[in-house]
Design a protein around this motif. Structure first.
Motif, PDB file in Angstrom:
ATOM      1  N   THR A 149       0.801  -1.225   0.000  1.00 48.82           N
ATOM      2  CA  THR A 149       0.000   0.000   0.000  1.00 48.82           C
ATOM      3  C   THR A 149       0.833   1.275   0.000  1.00 48.82           C
ATOM      4  OG1 THR A 149      -0.206  -0.245   2.413  1.00 48.82           O
ATOM      5  CG2 THR A 149      -2.055  -1.002   1.062  1.00 48.82           C
ATOM      6  N   ASP A 150       2.081   1.201   0.469  1.00 44.03           N
ATOM      7  CA  ASP A 150       2.910   2.411   0.495  1.00 44.03           C
ATOM      8  C   ASP A 150       3.188   2.948  -0.902  1.00 44.03           C
ATOM      9  OD1 ASP A 150       3.002   2.372   3.212  1.00 44.03           O
ATOM     10  OD2 ASP A 150       4.955   1.374   3.349  1.00 44.03           O
ATOM     11  N   SER A 151       3.121   2.094  -1.908  1.00 42.43           N
ATOM     12  CA  SER A 151       3.403   2.516  -3.272  1.00 42.43           C
ATOM     13  C   SER A 151       2.150   2.919  -4.040  1.00 42.43           C
ATOM     14  CB  SER A 151       4.121   1.389  -4.030  1.00 42.43           C
ATOM     15  OG  SER A 151       3.315   0.216  -4.063  1.00 42.43           O
ATOM     16  N   LEU A 152       1.005   2.953  -3.347  1.00 47.67           N
ATOM     17  CA  LEU A 152      -0.257   3.300  -3.995  1.00 47.67           C
ATOM     18  C   LEU A 152      -0.762   4.652  -3.521  1.00 47.67           C
ATOM     19  CD1 LEU A 152      -2.172  -0.118  -3.704  1.00 47.67           C
ATOM     20  CD2 LEU A 152      -1.061   0.806  -5.748  1.00 47.67           C
ATOM     21  N   PRO A 153      -1.537   5.346  -4.362  1.00 51.85           N
ATOM     22  CA  PRO A 153      -2.199   6.572  -3.893  1.00 51.85           C
ATOM     23  C   PRO A 153      -3.134   6.245  -2.729  1.00 51.85           C
ATOM     24  CG  PRO A 153      -2.325   6.373  -6.281  1.00 51.85           C
ATOM     25  CD  PRO A 153      -1.799   5.058  -5.766  1.00 51.85           C
ATOM     26  N   PRO A 154      -3.360   7.189  -1.817  1.00 57.71           N
ATOM     27  CA  PRO A 154      -4.186   6.911  -0.633  1.00 57.71           C
ATOM     28  C   PRO A 154      -5.561   6.340  -0.951  1.00 57.71           C
ATOM     29  CG  PRO A 154      -3.072   9.016  -0.403  1.00 57.71           C
ATOM     30  CD  PRO A 154      -2.802   8.556  -1.801  1.00 57.71           C
ATOM     31  N   GLU A 155      -6.219   6.879  -1.996  1.00 61.46           N
ATOM     32  CA  GLU A 155      -7.567   6.395  -2.290  1.00 61.46           C
ATOM     33  C   GLU A 155      -7.553   4.952  -2.791  1.00 61.46           C
ATOM     34  OE1 GLU A 155      -6.034   8.556  -5.961  1.00 61.46           O
ATOM     35  OE2 GLU A 155      -6.062   8.852  -3.774  1.00 61.46           O
ATOM     36  N   LEU A 156      -6.515   4.570  -3.561  1.00 63.85           N
ATOM     37  CA  LEU A 156      -6.424   3.185  -4.020  1.00 63.85           C
ATOM     38  C   LEU A 156      -5.970   2.261  -2.901  1.00 63.85           C
ATOM     39  CD1 LEU A 156      -4.895   3.542  -7.612  1.00 63.85           C
ATOM     40  CD2 LEU A 156      -7.282   3.161  -6.933  1.00 63.85           C
ATOM     41  N   ALA A 157      -5.139   2.755  -2.004  1.00 64.77           N
ATOM     42  CA  ALA A 157      -4.722   1.948  -0.857  1.00 64.77           C
ATOM     43  C   ALA A 157      -5.924   1.620   0.028  1.00 64.77           C
ATOM     44  CB  ALA A 157      -3.654   2.689  -0.056  1.00 64.77           C
ATOM     45  N   GLY A 158      -6.773   2.617   0.262  1.00 69.28           N
ATOM     46  CA  GLY A 158      -7.977   2.376   1.059  1.00 69.28           C
ATOM     47  C   GLY A 158      -8.913   1.397   0.381  1.00 69.28           C
TER      48      GLY A 158
END
Length: 208
Positions: free
Chosen positions: A126-135
């Motif tokens: 998740t650290d490599s993803l935008p916040p909205e995609l991580a959520g």
């Protein structure tokens, strides 16, 4: 009328009494189905609902609140649901032993290990993803695993309500993912949480 004439009637009444006692014993050993479904239903309905209000589609915010609050509310509600479910199940199954108890323990272990493994895997990416995609990834994979485990439980105990609920949650999750970040929380809140509440009500009616 001779005593022999009364025998069939008495035998039928005795059989009915036996069946009623058996059904009463089963109901006493099984937990109230609402304990299994409703705590999770309310947790999803409220928790994901709060998440949607803060993290709406396209980066909008419907209700202003700290960014940490929605996840905290969801986490607290899920923990509370787990406690209610665990206590209710422990009380209901404390006299159950043998194969049924072993199935329950193994199934519960599958839930714990499944979500632990899921957390480890997602935490690495998740650290490599935008916040909205991580959520979206966190919530979608969690709901997906929940749906799969419900279907597995329905297959193990031949429980149609549990299996159909797993199918429903899987379909809800797919629709939410296709709709995208923000919408997924709303879909899971209303259709997922609502589905759990309806499943509990239907199971309770059959439980008697």
């Amino acid at each position: 009328m001779t005593p022999e004439d009364d025998a069939p009637i008495d035998a039928a009444a005795a059989m009915r009494l036996i069946h009623e006692q058996q059904a009463s014993t089963v109901r006493g050993l099984e937990p109230d189905p609402r304990v299994h479904y409703w705590p999770w239903g309310f947790a999803w309905l409220i928790g994901f609902g709060v998440y949607f209000l803060r993290f709406s589609p396209d980066g909008r915010t419907i209700v202003a609140m700290p960014a940490w609050l929605p996840l905290t509310v969801l986490f607290v509600l899920l923990v509370a649901a787990a406690v209610v479910f665990g206590v209710g199940s422990a009380r209901a199954y404390r006299h159950v032993a043998g194969e049924s108890a072993r199935r329950g323990r193994w199934y519960g272990t599958a839930w714990g290990l499944g979500f632990f493994g899921l957390s480890v895997v997602i935490g690495r990416v998740t650290d490599s993803l935008p916040p909205e995609l991580a959520g979206l990834l966190w919530s979608a994979l969690s709901v997906g695993l929940t749906g799969a485990l419900h279907m597995a439980g329905g297959a193990i105990w031949l429980d149609r309500t549990l299996y159909r609920l797993g199918v429903w949650l899987t379909a809800v999750n797919i629709v939410g993912v296709i709709a995208g970040p923000g919408w997924h929380a709303l879909v899971v809140s209303v259709a997922g949480g609502g589905g759990l509440l309806v499943a509990g009500a239907l199971a309770r009616r059959r439980h008697g």
